[in-house]
Design an enzyme around this catalytic site. Structure first.
Site, PDB file in Angstrom:
ATOM      1  CD  GLU A   1      -2.984  -1.077   2.256  1.00  0.00           C
ATOM      2  OE1 GLU A   1      -4.131  -1.465   2.012  1.00  0.00           O
ATOM      3  OE2 GLU A   1      -2.654  -0.627   3.359  1.00  0.00           O
TER       4      GLU A   1
ATOM      5  CD  GLU B   1      -4.488  -5.718   2.596  1.00  0.00           C
ATOM      6  OE1 GLU B   1      -5.219  -4.893   3.186  1.00  0.00           O
ATOM      7  OE2 GLU B   1      -3.261  -5.794   2.781  1.00  0.00           O
TER       8      GLU B   1
END
Length: 603
Positions: free
Chosen positions: A177, A252
Protein backbone atom coordinates in the site's frame (compact mmCIF):
# COMPACT_ATOMS: atom_id res chain seq x y z
CA UNK A 1 -16.89 -41.13 0.90
CA UNK A 2 -14.67 -39.53 3.57
CA UNK A 3 -11.87 -41.95 2.73
CA UNK A 4 -12.18 -41.04 -0.95
CA UNK A 5 -12.01 -37.28 -0.17
CA UNK A 6 -8.98 -37.85 2.03
CA UNK A 7 -7.28 -39.82 -0.74
CA UNK A 8 -8.03 -37.06 -3.28
CA UNK A 9 -6.60 -34.45 -0.92
CA UNK A 10 -3.45 -36.51 -0.37
CA UNK A 11 -3.02 -37.01 -4.09
CA UNK A 12 -3.40 -33.26 -4.75
CA UNK A 13 -0.87 -32.42 -2.07
CA UNK A 14 1.54 -34.98 -3.51
CA UNK A 15 1.02 -33.59 -7.01
CA UNK A 16 1.79 -30.05 -5.87
CA UNK A 17 4.93 -31.15 -4.03
CA UNK A 18 6.38 -33.22 -6.89
CA UNK A 19 5.19 -31.71 -10.16
CA UNK A 20 6.77 -28.73 -11.90
CA UNK A 21 4.23 -26.02 -12.57
CA UNK A 22 4.13 -22.74 -14.42
CA UNK A 23 2.29 -19.63 -13.26
CA UNK A 24 1.91 -16.65 -15.56
CA UNK A 25 -0.08 -13.49 -16.15
CA UNK A 26 -2.65 -13.88 -18.91
CA UNK A 27 -4.43 -10.97 -20.51
CA UNK A 28 -7.47 -11.44 -18.27
CA UNK A 29 -6.69 -14.33 -15.89
CA UNK A 30 -3.80 -15.98 -14.13
CA UNK A 31 -2.53 -19.04 -15.98
CA UNK A 32 -1.55 -22.12 -14.00
CA UNK A 33 0.15 -24.61 -16.32
CA UNK A 34 -1.24 -22.56 -19.19
CA UNK A 35 -4.87 -22.82 -18.04
CA UNK A 36 -7.02 -20.10 -16.41
CA UNK A 37 -6.74 -20.17 -12.63
CA UNK A 38 -8.78 -18.16 -10.14
CA UNK A 39 -7.11 -17.66 -6.76
CA UNK A 40 -9.62 -17.92 -3.93
CA UNK A 41 -7.35 -16.92 -1.09
CA UNK A 42 -7.54 -16.12 2.58
CA UNK A 43 -5.09 -14.17 4.73
CA UNK A 44 -3.64 -15.71 7.87
CA UNK A 45 -0.37 -14.81 9.55
CA UNK A 46 1.74 -17.70 10.79
CA UNK A 47 3.17 -15.52 13.56
CA UNK A 48 -0.33 -14.92 14.96
CA UNK A 49 -1.11 -18.65 15.15
CA UNK A 50 0.62 -21.20 17.42
CA UNK A 51 2.80 -23.40 15.25
CA UNK A 52 1.05 -26.41 16.77
CA UNK A 53 -2.18 -25.14 15.18
CA UNK A 54 -0.94 -24.29 11.67
CA UNK A 55 -2.08 -27.57 10.09
CA UNK A 56 -5.52 -27.31 11.69
CA UNK A 57 -6.06 -23.78 10.38
CA UNK A 58 -4.89 -24.75 6.89
CA UNK A 59 -7.32 -27.67 6.83
CA UNK A 60 -10.10 -25.23 7.69
CA UNK A 61 -9.05 -23.06 4.75
CA UNK A 62 -9.44 -26.03 2.42
CA UNK A 63 -12.82 -26.82 3.95
CA UNK A 64 -14.11 -23.33 3.17
CA UNK A 65 -13.03 -23.70 -0.43
CA UNK A 66 -9.82 -21.69 -0.47
CA UNK A 67 -7.05 -22.80 -2.80
CA UNK A 68 -4.47 -20.23 -1.66
CA UNK A 69 -3.19 -18.68 1.59
CA UNK A 70 -1.64 -15.21 1.85
CA UNK A 71 0.65 -14.23 4.70
CA UNK A 72 2.76 -11.29 5.77
CA UNK A 73 6.34 -11.80 6.93
CA UNK A 74 7.03 -9.44 9.85
CA UNK A 75 10.59 -8.09 9.87
CA UNK A 76 10.63 -7.28 13.59
CA UNK A 77 9.97 -10.93 14.47
CA UNK A 78 12.72 -12.24 12.20
CA UNK A 79 15.39 -9.65 13.07
CA UNK A 80 14.46 -8.44 16.58
CA UNK A 81 17.93 -6.98 17.05
CA UNK A 82 20.21 -5.83 14.26
CA UNK A 83 21.92 -8.80 12.63
CA UNK A 84 20.22 -11.37 14.89
CA UNK A 85 17.89 -13.47 12.74
CA UNK A 86 15.25 -15.90 13.94
CA UNK A 87 13.45 -18.33 11.64
CA UNK A 88 12.74 -20.94 14.29
CA UNK A 89 9.55 -22.07 16.03
CA UNK A 90 6.65 -19.76 15.26
CA UNK A 91 8.96 -17.75 12.97
CA UNK A 92 9.67 -20.68 10.64
CA UNK A 93 8.09 -19.23 7.52
CA UNK A 94 9.52 -21.94 5.27
CA UNK A 95 7.87 -24.63 7.38
CA UNK A 96 4.53 -22.80 7.14
CA UNK A 97 4.76 -22.58 3.34
CA UNK A 98 5.70 -26.26 3.05
CA UNK A 99 2.85 -27.25 5.36
CA UNK A 100 0.43 -25.31 3.16
CA UNK A 101 1.69 -27.35 0.21
CA UNK A 102 1.09 -30.58 2.12
CA UNK A 103 -2.51 -29.41 2.65
CA UNK A 104 -2.90 -28.75 -1.09
CA UNK A 105 -2.74 -24.95 -0.84
CA UNK A 106 -0.83 -22.36 -2.85
CA UNK A 107 0.77 -19.39 -1.07
CA UNK A 108 1.00 -15.66 -1.68
CA UNK A 109 4.01 -14.32 0.22
CA UNK A 110 4.07 -10.72 1.49
CA UNK A 111 7.60 -10.13 2.87
CA UNK A 112 7.70 -6.38 2.32
CA UNK A 113 9.57 -4.69 5.17
CA UNK A 114 6.37 -2.72 5.76
CA UNK A 115 3.20 -4.67 6.45
CA UNK A 116 0.81 -2.40 8.39
CA UNK A 117 -1.45 -5.29 9.57
CA UNK A 118 -2.25 -3.73 12.97
CA UNK A 119 1.24 -4.94 13.90
CA UNK A 120 3.84 -3.13 16.00
CA UNK A 121 5.58 -0.47 13.86
CA UNK A 122 3.96 -2.01 10.79
CA UNK A 123 6.53 -4.81 11.04
CA UNK A 124 9.64 -2.64 11.20
CA UNK A 125 12.13 -3.53 13.96
CA UNK A 126 12.43 -0.88 16.67
CA UNK A 127 16.21 -0.61 16.30
CA UNK A 128 15.90 1.17 12.94
CA UNK A 129 15.04 4.28 14.95
CA UNK A 130 18.47 4.20 16.61
CA UNK A 131 20.23 4.83 13.29
CA UNK A 132 20.56 8.63 12.90
CA UNK A 133 18.98 9.93 9.71
CA UNK A 134 17.38 6.63 8.69
CA UNK A 135 14.02 7.03 6.96
CA UNK A 136 11.82 4.03 6.30
CA UNK A 137 10.08 3.65 2.93
CA UNK A 138 12.64 5.80 1.16
CA UNK A 139 15.87 5.75 -0.83
CA UNK A 140 17.82 6.72 2.29
CA UNK A 141 20.97 4.53 2.09
CA UNK A 142 20.98 3.23 5.67
CA UNK A 143 17.40 2.02 5.35
CA UNK A 144 18.12 0.33 2.03
CA UNK A 145 21.18 -1.39 3.50
CA UNK A 146 19.16 -2.81 6.41
CA UNK A 147 16.29 -3.70 4.06
CA UNK A 148 18.69 -5.50 1.71
CA UNK A 149 20.10 -7.70 4.49
CA UNK A 150 16.63 -8.54 5.76
CA UNK A 151 15.12 -9.45 2.39
CA UNK A 152 18.14 -11.60 1.54
CA UNK A 153 17.63 -13.45 4.83
CA UNK A 154 13.98 -14.07 3.92
CA UNK A 155 15.04 -15.08 0.41
CA UNK A 156 17.35 -17.77 1.80
CA UNK A 157 14.34 -19.24 3.58
CA UNK A 158 11.66 -18.97 0.92
CA UNK A 159 12.92 -18.11 -2.60
CA UNK A 160 13.40 -21.79 -3.45
CA UNK A 161 9.73 -22.36 -2.56
CA UNK A 162 8.44 -20.26 -5.47
CA UNK A 163 6.44 -22.11 -8.09
CA UNK A 164 9.10 -21.50 -10.76
CA UNK A 165 11.47 -23.49 -8.51
CA UNK A 166 9.04 -26.33 -7.89
CA UNK A 167 7.37 -24.86 -4.81
CA UNK A 168 3.92 -23.50 -4.04
CA UNK A 169 4.48 -19.73 -3.75
CA UNK A 170 2.56 -18.17 -6.65
CA UNK A 171 3.11 -14.46 -6.05
CA UNK A 172 5.42 -12.31 -3.95
CA UNK A 173 4.46 -8.76 -2.97
CA UNK A 174 6.91 -5.86 -2.91
CA UNK A 175 6.18 -2.94 -0.54
CA UNK A 176 2.60 -2.66 0.75
CA UNK A 177 0.00 0.00 0.00
CA UNK A 178 2.84 2.35 -0.84
CA UNK A 179 0.50 4.66 -2.76
CA UNK A 180 -1.11 5.61 0.57
CA UNK A 181 2.31 6.87 1.70
CA UNK A 182 4.24 8.10 -1.34
CA UNK A 183 4.69 7.94 -5.10
CA UNK A 184 8.44 7.54 -5.68
CA UNK A 185 8.77 5.11 -8.61
CA UNK A 186 12.55 5.06 -8.16
CA UNK A 187 12.03 3.69 -4.65
CA UNK A 188 9.56 1.09 -5.93
CA UNK A 189 12.01 0.03 -8.63
CA UNK A 190 14.67 -0.36 -5.92
CA UNK A 191 12.21 -2.63 -4.05
CA UNK A 192 11.84 -4.79 -7.14
CA UNK A 193 15.60 -4.99 -7.58
CA UNK A 194 16.19 -5.93 -3.94
CA UNK A 195 13.61 -8.70 -4.15
CA UNK A 196 15.05 -10.05 -7.41
CA UNK A 197 18.59 -9.97 -6.03
CA UNK A 198 17.35 -11.91 -2.99
CA UNK A 199 16.15 -14.72 -5.25
CA UNK A 200 12.51 -13.73 -5.75
CA UNK A 201 12.60 -14.20 -9.52
CA UNK A 202 8.99 -15.30 -10.01
CA UNK A 203 5.92 -13.08 -10.31
CA UNK A 204 6.03 -9.90 -8.20
CA UNK A 205 3.11 -7.55 -7.58
CA UNK A 206 2.07 -4.38 -5.75
CA UNK A 207 -1.19 -3.73 -3.92
CA UNK A 208 -2.91 -0.47 -3.04
CA UNK A 209 -6.34 0.88 -2.17
CA UNK A 210 -8.25 1.78 -5.32
CA UNK A 211 -7.65 5.51 -4.88
CA UNK A 212 -3.88 5.01 -4.61
CA UNK A 213 -3.12 2.41 -7.29
CA UNK A 214 -1.68 4.93 -9.73
CA UNK A 215 0.79 6.22 -7.11
CA UNK A 216 1.69 2.87 -5.61
CA UNK A 217 2.12 0.49 -8.54
CA UNK A 218 5.35 -0.11 -10.42
CA UNK A 219 5.02 -0.29 -14.22
CA UNK A 220 5.71 -3.83 -15.37
CA UNK A 221 4.35 -5.48 -12.24
CA UNK A 222 0.77 -6.53 -11.66
CA UNK A 223 -1.18 -3.83 -9.75
CA UNK A 224 -3.53 -5.52 -7.30
CA UNK A 225 -6.41 -3.62 -5.71
CA UNK A 226 -7.42 -3.43 -2.04
CA UNK A 227 -10.86 -2.68 -0.65
CA UNK A 228 -12.85 -2.74 -3.90
CA UNK A 229 -15.15 -5.51 -5.14
CA UNK A 230 -16.98 -4.04 -8.13
CA UNK A 231 -15.76 -6.22 -11.04
CA UNK A 232 -16.07 -3.60 -13.77
CA UNK A 233 -14.35 -0.89 -11.73
CA UNK A 234 -11.55 -3.28 -10.81
CA UNK A 235 -10.99 -4.28 -14.41
CA UNK A 236 -10.95 -0.67 -15.59
CA UNK A 237 -8.50 0.36 -12.86
CA UNK A 238 -6.08 -2.51 -13.46
CA UNK A 239 -6.19 -2.08 -17.24
CA UNK A 240 -5.49 1.63 -16.90
CA UNK A 241 -2.30 0.83 -14.99
CA UNK A 242 -1.24 -2.40 -16.71
CA UNK A 243 -1.07 -1.80 -20.43
CA UNK A 244 -4.76 -2.44 -20.93
CA UNK A 245 -4.53 -5.97 -19.55
CA UNK A 246 -5.24 -8.06 -16.46
CA UNK A 247 -5.30 -10.37 -14.68
CA UNK A 248 -7.47 -9.00 -11.89
CA UNK A 249 -6.71 -9.58 -8.23
CA UNK A 250 -8.30 -8.11 -5.09
CA UNK A 251 -5.34 -8.40 -2.73
CA UNK A 252 -7.28 -7.36 0.38
CA UNK A 253 -11.06 -7.83 0.60
CA UNK A 254 -12.45 -6.84 3.99
CA UNK A 255 -15.43 -8.86 5.21
CA UNK A 256 -14.60 -7.76 8.78
CA UNK A 257 -12.42 -5.36 10.82
CA UNK A 258 -10.11 -5.02 13.85
CA UNK A 259 -10.59 -3.52 17.34
CA UNK A 260 -8.82 -0.86 19.39
CA UNK A 261 -8.75 -0.40 23.17
CA UNK A 262 -11.65 1.63 24.52
CA UNK A 263 -13.62 1.51 21.26
CA UNK A 264 -16.62 -0.65 20.32
CA UNK A 265 -16.08 -4.17 18.99
CA UNK A 266 -16.44 -4.47 15.23
CA UNK A 267 -18.73 -7.03 13.67
CA UNK A 268 -19.78 -7.14 10.04
CA UNK A 269 -22.72 -9.43 9.11
CA UNK A 270 -21.97 -11.83 6.28
CA UNK A 271 -25.16 -10.69 4.53
CA UNK A 272 -23.38 -7.46 3.58
CA UNK A 273 -20.75 -9.42 1.66
CA UNK A 274 -22.43 -12.53 0.29
CA UNK A 275 -23.64 -10.96 -2.96
CA UNK A 276 -20.34 -9.13 -3.36
CA UNK A 277 -18.37 -12.37 -3.07
CA UNK A 278 -20.74 -14.08 -5.49
CA UNK A 279 -20.30 -11.24 -7.98
CA UNK A 280 -16.49 -11.27 -7.80
CA UNK A 281 -16.19 -15.04 -8.18
CA UNK A 282 -18.70 -15.10 -11.05
CA UNK A 283 -16.58 -12.49 -12.84
CA UNK A 284 -13.51 -14.74 -12.60
CA UNK A 285 -11.60 -12.24 -10.46
CA UNK A 286 -9.08 -13.60 -7.95
CA UNK A 287 -9.62 -12.55 -4.36
CA UNK A 288 -7.86 -12.60 -0.97
CA UNK A 289 -10.01 -12.26 2.15
CA UNK A 290 -8.37 -10.08 4.77
CA UNK A 291 -8.69 -11.76 7.18
CA UNK A 292 -9.78 -15.37 6.67
CA UNK A 293 -8.34 -16.13 10.11
CA UNK A 294 -6.88 -13.42 12.30
CA UNK A 295 -5.58 -15.32 15.31
CA UNK A 296 -3.99 -13.39 18.17
CA UNK A 297 -1.44 -10.59 18.39
CA UNK A 298 0.38 -11.95 21.42
CA UNK A 299 2.99 -10.34 23.59
CA UNK A 300 3.67 -6.69 22.79
CA UNK A 301 3.22 -6.89 19.03
CA UNK A 302 0.00 -4.92 18.54
CA UNK A 303 0.27 -1.71 16.56
CA UNK A 304 -1.63 1.56 16.81
CA UNK A 305 -3.26 4.12 14.57
CA UNK A 306 -2.56 7.83 14.87
CA UNK A 307 -3.33 10.87 12.79
CA UNK A 308 -2.30 13.58 15.24
CA UNK A 309 -3.41 15.21 18.49
CA UNK A 310 -6.10 13.06 20.14
CA UNK A 311 -6.20 10.11 17.80
CA UNK A 312 -3.75 7.58 19.25
CA UNK A 313 -5.57 4.21 19.17
CA UNK A 314 -3.63 1.06 20.14
CA UNK A 315 -5.12 -2.22 18.97
CA UNK A 316 -6.24 -5.06 21.23
CA UNK A 317 -4.51 -8.42 21.52
CA UNK A 318 -7.31 -10.44 19.94
CA UNK A 319 -7.15 -10.40 16.17
CA UNK A 320 -10.38 -12.33 15.87
CA UNK A 321 -11.36 -9.68 13.31
CA UNK A 322 -14.87 -11.12 13.07
CA UNK A 323 -13.27 -13.28 10.39
CA UNK A 324 -14.82 -16.41 8.85
CA UNK A 325 -12.54 -18.51 11.06
CA UNK A 326 -12.61 -17.24 14.64
CA UNK A 327 -9.67 -16.62 16.95
CA UNK A 328 -9.63 -20.26 18.09
CA UNK A 329 -9.84 -21.60 14.53
CA UNK A 330 -13.51 -22.60 14.55
CA UNK A 331 -15.93 -22.08 11.68
CA UNK A 332 -18.39 -19.21 12.11
CA UNK A 333 -21.73 -18.63 10.35
CA UNK A 334 -19.79 -16.33 8.01
CA UNK A 335 -17.48 -19.24 7.19
CA UNK A 336 -20.45 -21.44 6.29
CA UNK A 337 -22.07 -18.76 4.10
CA UNK A 338 -18.83 -18.08 2.22
CA UNK A 339 -18.22 -21.82 1.78
CA UNK A 340 -21.65 -22.17 0.23
CA UNK A 341 -20.91 -19.37 -2.23
CA UNK A 342 -17.44 -20.66 -3.10
CA UNK A 343 -18.78 -24.17 -3.69
CA UNK A 344 -20.83 -22.82 -6.59
CA UNK A 345 -17.70 -21.53 -8.36
CA UNK A 346 -15.33 -24.48 -8.10
CA UNK A 347 -13.86 -26.20 -11.17
CA UNK A 348 -15.77 -29.21 -12.40
CA UNK A 349 -15.11 -32.34 -10.39
CA UNK A 350 -13.86 -30.54 -7.26
CA UNK A 351 -15.74 -31.30 -4.05
CA UNK A 352 -15.04 -29.56 -0.75
CA UNK A 353 -13.96 -31.66 2.22
CA UNK A 354 -16.26 -31.78 5.26
CA UNK A 355 -15.98 -28.92 7.76
CA UNK A 356 -14.15 -30.13 10.87
CA UNK A 357 -16.15 -29.89 14.06
CA UNK A 358 -15.49 -27.02 16.43
CA UNK A 359 -12.77 -27.82 18.94
CA UNK A 360 -13.88 -28.31 22.55
CA UNK A 361 -13.51 -25.40 24.94
CA UNK A 362 -13.77 -25.46 28.71
CA UNK A 363 -13.26 -23.31 31.77
CA UNK A 364 -10.09 -24.02 33.72
CA UNK A 365 -10.04 -24.59 37.47
CA UNK A 366 -9.95 -21.26 39.28
CA UNK A 367 -6.36 -20.27 40.04
CA UNK A 368 -5.54 -18.88 43.47
CA UNK A 369 -2.14 -17.24 43.32
CA UNK A 370 0.35 -18.49 45.88
CA UNK A 371 3.01 -15.84 45.38
CA UNK A 372 2.81 -12.10 44.77
CA UNK A 373 5.71 -9.67 44.43
CA UNK A 374 5.64 -5.91 43.85
CA UNK A 375 7.48 -5.17 40.62
CA UNK A 376 9.48 -2.49 42.42
CA UNK A 377 10.88 -5.09 44.83
CA UNK A 378 12.73 -7.00 42.11
CA UNK A 379 14.15 -4.34 39.82
CA UNK A 380 17.26 -4.83 37.68
CA UNK A 381 20.29 -2.57 37.87
CA UNK A 382 19.39 0.93 36.65
CA UNK A 383 20.71 3.01 33.78
CA UNK A 384 21.63 6.53 34.92
CA UNK A 385 21.23 9.71 32.90
CA UNK A 386 20.69 13.43 33.38
CA UNK A 387 17.48 13.59 31.33
CA UNK A 388 15.04 10.71 30.77
CA UNK A 389 15.96 8.25 28.00
CA UNK A 390 13.60 6.71 25.47
CA UNK A 391 13.13 2.98 25.10
CA UNK A 392 15.23 3.19 21.95
CA UNK A 393 18.13 4.93 23.71
CA UNK A 394 17.93 2.21 26.34
CA UNK A 395 18.01 -0.40 23.53
CA UNK A 396 14.72 -1.84 24.72
CA UNK A 397 12.07 -2.74 22.17
CA UNK A 398 8.88 -3.33 24.13
CA UNK A 399 7.37 -3.57 27.60
CA UNK A 400 7.92 -1.02 30.37
CA UNK A 401 10.53 1.35 31.76
CA UNK A 402 10.49 2.66 35.33
CA UNK A 403 11.84 6.21 35.56
CA UNK A 404 12.98 7.24 39.09
CA UNK A 405 14.34 10.43 40.58
CA UNK A 406 14.39 12.07 44.02
CA UNK A 407 13.46 15.60 45.01
CA UNK A 408 12.58 17.76 47.99
CA UNK A 409 8.86 17.92 48.82
CA UNK A 410 6.56 19.88 51.06
CA UNK A 411 4.28 21.41 48.42
CA UNK A 412 1.80 20.70 45.63
CA UNK A 413 3.16 20.75 42.11
CA UNK A 414 2.15 20.15 38.51
CA UNK A 415 4.01 17.31 36.82
CA UNK A 416 4.11 17.27 33.02
CA UNK A 417 5.52 14.51 30.81
CA UNK A 418 6.49 16.01 27.49
CA UNK A 419 5.63 13.60 24.68
CA UNK A 420 4.50 10.65 26.80
CA UNK A 421 4.41 7.42 24.82
CA UNK A 422 2.15 5.89 25.84
CA UNK A 423 0.80 5.15 29.32
CA UNK A 424 2.24 6.22 32.67
CA UNK A 425 1.51 5.40 36.30
CA UNK A 426 3.01 7.95 38.71
CA UNK A 427 4.02 7.07 42.25
CA UNK A 428 5.08 9.35 45.12
CA UNK A 429 7.03 7.45 47.78
CA UNK A 430 5.56 4.22 46.44
CA UNK A 431 1.93 5.38 46.47
CA UNK A 432 0.05 5.69 43.21
CA UNK A 433 -0.77 9.35 42.61
CA UNK A 434 -1.89 9.58 38.97
CA UNK A 435 -2.38 7.71 35.70
CA UNK A 436 -1.74 9.38 32.34
CA UNK A 437 -3.04 7.92 29.08
CA UNK A 438 -1.89 9.10 25.65
CA UNK A 439 -5.18 7.92 24.12
CA UNK A 440 -6.89 10.65 26.15
CA UNK A 441 -4.20 13.29 25.48
CA UNK A 442 -3.22 13.25 29.15
CA UNK A 443 0.26 14.47 30.00
CA UNK A 444 -0.08 16.38 33.32
CA UNK A 445 -1.11 15.73 36.92
CA UNK A 446 -1.11 17.64 40.21
CA UNK A 447 0.98 15.91 42.88
CA UNK A 448 0.92 16.42 46.65
CA UNK A 449 4.58 16.06 47.60
CA UNK A 450 5.17 15.33 51.32
CA UNK A 451 7.95 17.08 53.24
CA UNK A 452 11.46 15.76 53.05
CA UNK A 453 13.07 13.54 50.43
CA UNK A 454 10.55 12.28 47.89
CA UNK A 455 11.02 9.36 45.52
CA UNK A 456 9.18 9.99 42.26
CA UNK A 457 8.53 6.89 40.13
CA UNK A 458 7.01 6.95 36.65
CA UNK A 459 6.23 3.55 35.14
CA UNK A 460 5.79 3.93 31.36
CA UNK A 461 4.31 1.34 29.02
CA UNK A 462 4.81 1.11 25.27
CA UNK A 463 1.23 0.43 24.10
CA UNK A 464 2.26 -0.24 20.50
CA UNK A 465 4.05 1.71 17.80
CA UNK A 466 2.04 3.35 15.03
CA UNK A 467 1.62 1.01 12.06
CA UNK A 468 0.15 3.29 9.39
CA UNK A 469 0.66 6.76 7.96
CA UNK A 470 3.23 9.55 8.11
CA UNK A 471 3.85 9.10 11.84
CA UNK A 472 5.85 5.94 11.19
CA UNK A 473 8.92 8.15 11.56
CA UNK A 474 7.78 9.40 15.00
CA UNK A 475 7.61 6.16 16.91
CA UNK A 476 10.05 6.47 19.82
CA UNK A 477 8.67 5.20 23.13
CA UNK A 478 8.85 6.16 26.79
CA UNK A 479 9.33 9.74 27.94
CA UNK A 480 10.57 11.25 24.71
CA UNK A 481 11.34 14.78 25.93
CA UNK A 482 11.47 16.28 29.44
CA UNK A 483 9.67 15.77 32.72
CA UNK A 484 8.64 19.17 34.04
CA UNK A 485 7.77 20.00 37.66
CA UNK A 486 6.09 23.38 37.87
CA UNK A 487 7.57 24.08 34.45
CA UNK A 488 11.19 23.18 35.32
CA UNK A 489 12.93 20.04 33.98
CA UNK A 490 13.66 17.28 36.48
CA UNK A 491 17.08 15.70 36.15
CA UNK A 492 19.23 12.83 37.40
CA UNK A 493 17.16 9.80 36.46
CA UNK A 494 17.50 6.12 37.17
CA UNK A 495 15.87 3.99 34.47
CA UNK A 496 14.93 0.38 35.16
CA UNK A 497 14.37 -1.69 32.05
CA UNK A 498 11.38 -4.02 32.33
CA UNK A 499 10.93 -5.68 28.92
CA UNK A 500 9.19 -8.76 30.34
CA UNK A 501 10.48 -10.73 27.37
CA UNK A 502 10.23 -13.91 29.45
CA UNK A 503 7.56 -15.20 31.80
CA UNK A 504 8.16 -13.40 35.13
CA UNK A 505 8.36 -15.10 38.50
CA UNK A 506 7.32 -13.64 41.85
CA UNK A 507 10.60 -13.89 43.77
CA UNK A 508 9.11 -13.15 47.17
CA UNK A 509 5.64 -13.06 48.67
CA UNK A 510 4.70 -9.54 49.68
CA UNK A 511 1.29 -7.91 49.51
CA UNK A 512 0.82 -4.56 47.83
CA UNK A 513 -2.11 -2.16 47.66
CA UNK A 514 -0.47 0.39 45.39
CA UNK A 515 2.38 -0.89 43.26
CA UNK A 516 2.15 -3.15 40.20
CA UNK A 517 2.64 -6.80 41.07
CA UNK A 518 3.77 -10.07 39.58
CA UNK A 519 1.61 -13.00 40.62
CA UNK A 520 2.65 -16.62 40.19
CA UNK A 521 0.49 -19.70 40.50
CA UNK A 522 -0.35 -23.08 39.02
CA UNK A 523 -3.25 -25.35 38.20
CA UNK A 524 -3.65 -29.02 37.35
CA UNK A 525 -5.51 -30.47 34.38
CA UNK A 526 -6.73 -33.98 33.66
CA UNK A 527 -7.38 -33.06 30.04
CA UNK A 528 -6.75 -30.03 27.87
CA UNK A 529 -9.07 -27.85 25.84
CA UNK A 530 -9.14 -24.32 24.49
CA UNK A 531 -10.09 -21.78 27.14
CA UNK A 532 -10.53 -18.05 27.67
CA UNK A 533 -9.12 -16.30 30.73
CA UNK A 534 -11.69 -13.90 32.20
CA UNK A 535 -9.83 -10.65 32.91
CA UNK A 536 -12.93 -8.45 33.29
CA UNK A 537 -12.43 -8.10 37.04
CA UNK A 538 -8.75 -7.20 36.74
CA UNK A 539 -7.26 -3.81 35.81
CA UNK A 540 -4.51 -3.82 33.21
CA UNK A 541 -1.57 -6.04 32.41
CA UNK A 542 -0.38 -9.24 30.78
CA UNK A 543 -0.70 -12.99 31.34
CA UNK A 544 1.69 -15.87 30.67
CA UNK A 545 0.82 -19.58 30.74
CA UNK A 546 3.57 -22.20 30.57
CA UNK A 547 5.96 -19.52 29.33
CA UNK A 548 3.71 -18.20 26.55
CA UNK A 549 2.83 -14.49 26.63
CA UNK A 550 -0.90 -14.44 25.82
CA UNK A 551 -1.07 -10.68 25.28
CA UNK A 552 -2.43 -7.60 27.01
CA UNK A 553 -5.67 -7.23 28.91
CA UNK A 554 -7.29 -3.95 29.95
CA UNK A 555 -10.54 -3.51 31.82
CA UNK A 556 -11.74 -0.78 29.44
CA UNK A 557 -12.33 -3.44 26.75
CA UNK A 558 -13.83 -4.27 24.40
CA UNK A 559 -11.72 -7.43 24.79
CA UNK A 560 -12.29 -8.98 28.23
CA UNK A 561 -10.87 -12.48 27.71
CA UNK A 562 -7.52 -13.88 26.62
CA UNK A 563 -7.54 -16.94 24.37
CA UNK A 564 -5.46 -19.91 25.55
CA UNK A 565 -4.98 -22.62 22.89
CA UNK A 566 -5.21 -26.19 24.12
CA UNK A 567 -1.84 -26.83 22.45
CA UNK A 568 -0.17 -24.63 25.06
CA UNK A 569 -1.72 -26.47 27.99
CA UNK A 570 -0.69 -29.88 29.30
CA UNK A 571 -2.04 -32.63 31.48
CA UNK A 572 -0.78 -32.24 35.02
CA UNK A 573 0.74 -29.05 36.40
CA UNK A 574 0.55 -25.78 34.43
CA UNK A 575 2.13 -22.51 35.51
CA UNK A 576 0.62 -19.05 35.18
CA UNK A 577 1.92 -15.54 35.83
CA UNK A 578 0.12 -12.20 35.76
CA UNK A 579 1.59 -8.71 35.61
CA UNK A 580 -1.14 -6.50 37.10
CA UNK A 581 -0.67 -2.73 37.04
CA UNK A 582 -3.78 -1.27 38.69
CA UNK A 583 -5.52 -3.79 40.98
CA UNK A 584 -2.73 -5.60 42.85
CA UNK A 585 -5.14 -6.96 45.46
CA UNK A 586 -6.70 -9.42 42.96
CA UNK A 587 -5.73 -12.97 43.80
CA UNK A 588 -7.91 -15.35 41.78
CA UNK A 589 -8.10 -15.99 38.07
CA UNK A 590 -11.06 -17.68 36.43
CA UNK A 591 -11.85 -18.61 32.84
CA UNK A 592 -14.73 -19.20 30.44
CA UNK A 593 -15.50 -21.59 27.62
CA UNK A 594 -16.16 -18.71 25.20
CA UNK A 595 -14.61 -15.34 24.36
CA UNK A 596 -15.89 -11.93 25.45
CA UNK A 597 -14.72 -9.38 22.88
CA UNK A 598 -17.51 -6.79 22.97
CA UNK A 599 -17.73 -5.33 26.48
CA UNK A 600 -16.63 -1.78 27.26
CA UNK A 601 -16.10 -0.81 30.92
CA UNK A 602 -15.07 2.26 32.86
CA UNK A 603 -11.38 2.16 33.85
Amino acid sequence: MKKMLLLCSMLLAGFMSQAQHTFELGDSTFLLDGKPFQMISGEMHYQRIPRECWADRLKMAKAMGLNTIATYVFWNMHEPEKGQYDFSGNNDVAAFVKLAREEGLWVILRPSPYGCAEWEFGGYPYWLQNIPGLQVRSMEPQFLAAYNKYIHAVGKQTAALQINHGGNILLVQIENEYGSYGSDKTYLEENRKLFTDAGFDGLLYTCDPSSDVEKGHLPGLLPAVNGMDDPEKIKALVRANHNGKGPFYIAEWYPAWFDSWGQPHHTVPSEKFEQRLERVLAAGISINMYMFHGGTTRGFMNGANYSGDRDYAPQVSSYDYDAPLDEAGNATPKFMKFREIISRHLPAGITLPPVPASKPAAALPTVTFTRSSPVFSQLPAPVQSVGPLTFEKLKQAYGFVLYRTTLQGGYKATLQLQELRDYAIIFVNGKRSAVLDRRLSQDSATLDLPKGNVTLDILVENLGRINFGSYLLKNNKGITDNVLLNGKPLQHWLQYKLPFSEMPVAKNNTSSKEAPVIKSGSFTLNQTADTYLDMSGWGKGLVWINGHNLGRYWKIGPQQTLYVPAAWLKKGKNTVAVLELLTPENNTLSSLDHPVLDKLQQP
